[in-house]
Motif scaffolding. Sequence first.
Motif, PDB file in Angstrom:
ATOM      1  N   TYR A 198       4.522  -1.729   4.734  1.00 33.98           N
ATOM      2  CA  TYR A 198       3.710  -2.891   4.408  1.00 33.98           C
ATOM      3  C   TYR A 198       2.384  -2.809   5.147  1.00 33.98           C
ATOM      4  O   TYR A 198       2.332  -2.902   6.375  1.00 33.98           O
ATOM      5  CB  TYR A 198       4.466  -4.173   4.772  1.00 33.98           C
ATOM      6  CG  TYR A 198       5.758  -4.314   3.998  1.00 33.98           C
ATOM      7  CD1 TYR A 198       5.775  -4.921   2.743  1.00 33.98           C
ATOM      8  CD2 TYR A 198       6.948  -3.794   4.502  1.00 33.98           C
ATOM      9  CE1 TYR A 198       6.952  -5.016   2.011  1.00 33.98           C
ATOM     10  CE2 TYR A 198       8.131  -3.892   3.785  1.00 33.98           C
ATOM     11  CZ  TYR A 198       8.125  -4.508   2.539  1.00 33.98           C
ATOM     12  OH  TYR A 198       9.290  -4.586   1.818  1.00 33.98           O
ATOM     13  N   CYS A 199       1.322  -2.581   4.372  1.00 34.55           N
ATOM     14  CA  CYS A 199      -0.019  -2.444   4.944  1.00 34.55           C
ATOM     15  C   CYS A 199      -1.028  -2.560   3.819  1.00 34.55           C
ATOM     16  O   CYS A 199      -0.659  -2.677   2.639  1.00 34.55           O
ATOM     17  CB  CYS A 199      -0.165  -1.107   5.678  1.00 34.55           C
ATOM     18  SG  CYS A 199      -0.026   0.345   4.608  1.00 34.55           S
ATOM     19  N   THR A 200      -2.305  -2.497   4.140  1.00 39.99           N
ATOM     20  CA  THR A 200      -3.335  -2.487   3.106  1.00 39.99           C
ATOM     21  C   THR A 200      -3.407  -1.090   2.489  1.00 39.99           C
ATOM     22  O   THR A 200      -2.993  -0.103   3.106  1.00 39.99           O
ATOM     23  CB  THR A 200      -4.712  -2.846   3.682  1.00 39.99           C
ATOM     24  OG1 THR A 200      -5.166  -1.768   4.514  1.00 39.99           O
ATOM     25  CG2 THR A 200      -4.654  -4.128   4.510  1.00 39.99           C
ATOM     26  N   GLU A 201      -3.935  -0.994   1.278  1.00 44.91           N
ATOM     27  CA  GLU A 201      -4.072   0.320   0.638  1.00 44.91           C
ATOM     28  C   GLU A 201      -5.021   1.217   1.425  1.00 44.91           C
ATOM     29  O   GLU A 201      -4.829   2.434   1.477  1.00 44.91           O
ATOM     30  CB  GLU A 201      -4.557   0.164  -0.807  1.00 44.91           C
ATOM     31  CG  GLU A 201      -3.472  -0.280  -1.765  1.00 44.91           C
ATOM     32  CD  GLU A 201      -3.783   0.038  -3.213  1.00 44.91           C
ATOM     33  OE1 GLU A 201      -4.645   0.921  -3.472  1.00 44.91           O
ATOM     34  OE2 GLU A 201      -3.171  -0.586  -4.097  1.00 44.91           O
ATOM     35  N   GLU A 202      -6.035   0.626   2.042  1.00 55.82           N
ATOM     36  CA  GLU A 202      -6.993   1.422   2.823  1.00 55.82           C
ATOM     37  C   GLU A 202      -6.316   2.037   4.037  1.00 55.82           C
ATOM     38  O   GLU A 202      -6.535   3.206   4.376  1.00 55.82           O
ATOM     39  CB  GLU A 202      -8.174   0.552   3.260  1.00 55.82           C
ATOM     40  CG  GLU A 202      -9.361   1.340   3.773  1.00 55.82           C
ATOM     41  CD  GLU A 202     -10.038   2.179   2.699  1.00 55.82           C
ATOM     42  OE1 GLU A 202     -10.626   3.222   3.064  1.00 55.82           O
ATOM     43  OE2 GLU A 202      -9.981   1.806   1.510  1.00 55.82           O
ATOM     44  N   ASP A 203      -5.451   1.253   4.703  1.00 55.25           N
ATOM     45  CA  ASP A 203      -4.698   1.782   5.834  1.00 55.25           C
ATOM     46  C   ASP A 203      -3.752   2.886   5.380  1.00 55.25           C
ATOM     47  O   ASP A 203      -3.621   3.925   6.041  1.00 55.25           O
ATOM     48  CB  ASP A 203      -3.897   0.667   6.505  1.00 55.25           C
ATOM     49  CG  ASP A 203      -4.758  -0.250   7.350  1.00 55.25           C
ATOM     50  OD1 ASP A 203      -5.234   0.195   8.404  1.00 55.25           O
ATOM     51  OD2 ASP A 203      -4.967  -1.408   6.965  1.00 55.25           O
ATOM     52  N   ALA A 204      -3.078   2.668   4.236  1.00 51.51           N
ATOM     53  CA  ALA A 204      -2.138   3.669   3.711  1.00 51.51           C
ATOM     54  C   ALA A 204      -2.860   4.953   3.336  1.00 51.51           C
ATOM     55  O   ALA A 204      -2.346   6.055   3.554  1.00 51.51           O
ATOM     56  CB  ALA A 204      -1.405   3.103   2.488  1.00 51.51           C
ATOM     57  N   PHE A 205      -4.063   4.837   2.800  1.00 49.59           N
ATOM     58  CA  PHE A 205      -4.855   6.015   2.430  1.00 49.59           C
ATOM     59  C   PHE A 205      -5.161   6.863   3.663  1.00 49.59           C
ATOM     60  O   PHE A 205      -4.958   8.081   3.665  1.00 49.59           O
ATOM     61  CB  PHE A 205      -6.151   5.576   1.751  1.00 49.59           C
ATOM     62  CG  PHE A 205      -7.121   6.701   1.526  1.00 49.59           C
ATOM     63  CD1 PHE A 205      -6.952   7.583   0.468  1.00 49.59           C
ATOM     64  CD2 PHE A 205      -8.210   6.887   2.371  1.00 49.59           C
ATOM     65  CE1 PHE A 205      -7.841   8.629   0.261  1.00 49.59           C
ATOM     66  CE2 PHE A 205      -9.101   7.920   2.174  1.00 49.59           C
ATOM     67  CZ  PHE A 205      -8.914   8.801   1.119  1.00 49.59           C
ATOM     68  N   HIS A 206      -5.628   6.246   4.724  1.00 54.09           N
ATOM     69  CA  HIS A 206      -5.973   6.998   5.929  1.00 54.09           C
ATOM     70  C   HIS A 206      -4.725   7.555   6.610  1.00 54.09           C
ATOM     71  O   HIS A 206      -4.771   8.649   7.194  1.00 54.09           O
ATOM     72  CB  HIS A 206      -6.765   6.110   6.893  1.00 54.09           C
ATOM     73  CG  HIS A 206      -8.188   5.922   6.480  1.00 54.09           C
ATOM     74  ND1 HIS A 206      -8.573   5.046   5.486  1.00 54.09           N
ATOM     75  CD2 HIS A 206      -9.326   6.530   6.893  1.00 54.09           C
ATOM     76  CE1 HIS A 206      -9.888   5.109   5.321  1.00 54.09           C
ATOM     77  NE2 HIS A 206     -10.359   6.003   6.160  1.00 54.09           N
ATOM     78  N   TRP A 207      -3.618   6.839   6.531  1.00 50.11           N
ATOM     79  CA  TRP A 207      -2.360   7.347   7.081  1.00 50.11           C
ATOM     80  C   TRP A 207      -1.912   8.586   6.313  1.00 50.11           C
ATOM     81  O   TRP A 207      -1.482   9.576   6.906  1.00 50.11           O
ATOM     82  CB  TRP A 207      -1.299   6.253   6.999  1.00 50.11           C
ATOM     83  CG  TRP A 207       0.008   6.608   7.616  1.00 50.11           C
ATOM     84  CD1 TRP A 207       0.272   6.813   8.941  1.00 50.11           C
ATOM     85  CD2 TRP A 207       1.253   6.802   6.938  1.00 50.11           C
ATOM     86  NE1 TRP A 207       1.599   7.096   9.134  1.00 50.11           N
ATOM     87  CE2 TRP A 207       2.228   7.104   7.924  1.00 50.11           C
ATOM     88  CE3 TRP A 207       1.644   6.730   5.604  1.00 50.11           C
ATOM     89  CZ2 TRP A 207       3.564   7.338   7.601  1.00 50.11           C
ATOM     90  CZ3 TRP A 207       2.972   6.966   5.280  1.00 50.11           C
ATOM     91  CH2 TRP A 207       3.915   7.273   6.272  1.00 50.11           C
ATOM     92  N   ALA A 208      -2.026   8.550   4.986  1.00 50.52           N
ATOM     93  CA  ALA A 208      -1.657   9.701   4.160  1.00 50.52           C
ATOM     94  C   ALA A 208      -2.551  10.897   4.451  1.00 50.52           C
ATOM     95  O   ALA A 208      -2.097  12.049   4.454  1.00 50.52           O
ATOM     96  CB  ALA A 208      -1.741   9.332   2.673  1.00 50.52           C
ATOM     97  N   MET A 209      -3.825  10.669   4.719  1.00 52.86           N
ATOM     98  CA  MET A 209      -4.732  11.757   5.051  1.00 52.86           C
ATOM     99  C   MET A 209      -4.364  12.376   6.407  1.00 52.86           C
ATOM    100  O   MET A 209      -4.469  13.585   6.599  1.00 52.86           O
ATOM    101  CB  MET A 209      -6.182  11.246   5.101  1.00 52.86           C
ATOM    102  CG  MET A 209      -6.786  10.881   3.757  1.00 52.86           C
ATOM    103  SD  MET A 209      -6.928  12.323   2.646  1.00 52.86           S
ATOM    104  CE  MET A 209      -5.511  12.044   1.588  1.00 52.86           C
ATOM    105  N   GLN A 210      -3.929  11.547   7.333  1.00 54.71           N
ATOM    106  CA  GLN A 210      -3.581  12.048   8.665  1.00 54.71           C
ATOM    107  C   GLN A 210      -2.296  12.868   8.652  1.00 54.71           C
ATOM    108  O   GLN A 210      -2.195  13.892   9.318  1.00 54.71           O
ATOM    109  CB  GLN A 210      -3.430  10.885   9.642  1.00 54.71           C
ATOM    110  CG  GLN A 210      -3.123  11.325  11.069  1.00 54.71           C
ATOM    111  CD  GLN A 210      -3.081  10.168  12.040  1.00 54.71           C
ATOM    112  OE1 GLN A 210      -3.328   9.015  11.669  1.00 54.71           O
ATOM    113  NE2 GLN A 210      -2.777  10.450  13.287  1.00 54.71           N
ATOM    114  N   TYR A 211      -1.310  12.426   7.864  1.00 58.79           N
ATOM    115  CA  TYR A 211       0.001  13.087   7.863  1.00 58.79           C
ATOM    116  C   TYR A 211       0.334  13.683   6.493  1.00 58.79           C
ATOM    117  O   TYR A 211       1.491  13.745   6.099  1.00 58.79           O
ATOM    118  CB  TYR A 211       1.094  12.088   8.256  1.00 58.79           C
ATOM    119  CG  TYR A 211       0.941  11.550   9.661  1.00 58.79           C
ATOM    120  CD1 TYR A 211       1.221  12.347  10.764  1.00 58.79           C
ATOM    121  CD2 TYR A 211       0.522  10.244   9.889  1.00 58.79           C
ATOM    122  CE1 TYR A 211       1.081  11.867  12.065  1.00 58.79           C
ATOM    123  CE2 TYR A 211       0.388   9.745  11.178  1.00 58.79           C
ATOM    124  CZ  TYR A 211       0.663  10.564  12.259  1.00 58.79           C
ATOM    125  OH  TYR A 211       0.526  10.077  13.530  1.00 58.79           O
TER     126      TYR A 211
END
Length: 217
Positions: free
Chosen positions: A150-163
């Motif tokens: 549960y997070c914003t799409e922008e947070d999820a995008f950057h998390w996906a880029m990191q991992y």
Amino acid sequence: KELKVINEAMGLKDPKKVAFKYAQYKYDDDKFILEKVREHIVSPYHFVIKKGYYYLIGYKKKKECLWHYRLDYVKDVKILKEVAKVRSETELDGKDIGKYVLEHPYMFAGTPKGIVVRVSVDRLGIIHDTFGTAFTKIKDNGDTIDFRVYCTEEDAFHWAMQYGSHIEVLKPQSLRDRIRDHVECMMFNYQSGEGDKYTEAIRFARSSSFASSSISI
């Protein structure tokens, strides 16, 4: 200094709005300079520390929504006469600030939603490290497990880029499309560098393939 003034505005009997200049970095004369850009008027609510930075969480008058500001970018704070918007009239109504921060792991403003992700079992720690308890398990696939975070799409995008090599976003499709487009742009950048060994190998393989096809003809 900025933190002290904002804290004063929040601590008044009738908390007041604050106005400040929000800066951004400019590279000039071989050094970085913080340049004051534009004024923001905010109803201030909370200070939080995230990834080593202080943030102010407040209600942005112009956008009419909650916004996050890195305090080291905040300059020239002034307390206004206008009374701050009460928290009960915002997204913070009835929400624990700790849970709110977990739903914004990279401190991007926005409304949290359920994001379905697939994570390698040998890297499950990144779920807890990033989202704390703001997730639910959906399915165990053996080598991977599907979760809803549960997070914003922008947070999820950057998390996906990191991992990116350990996780896959399954839903929503719009976020998958955005990640795919971004990765394709990154791939182009890393395939087009002059003198890069990988780039030269691709060129050699293509030229060899062309030569072979020419001979067979």
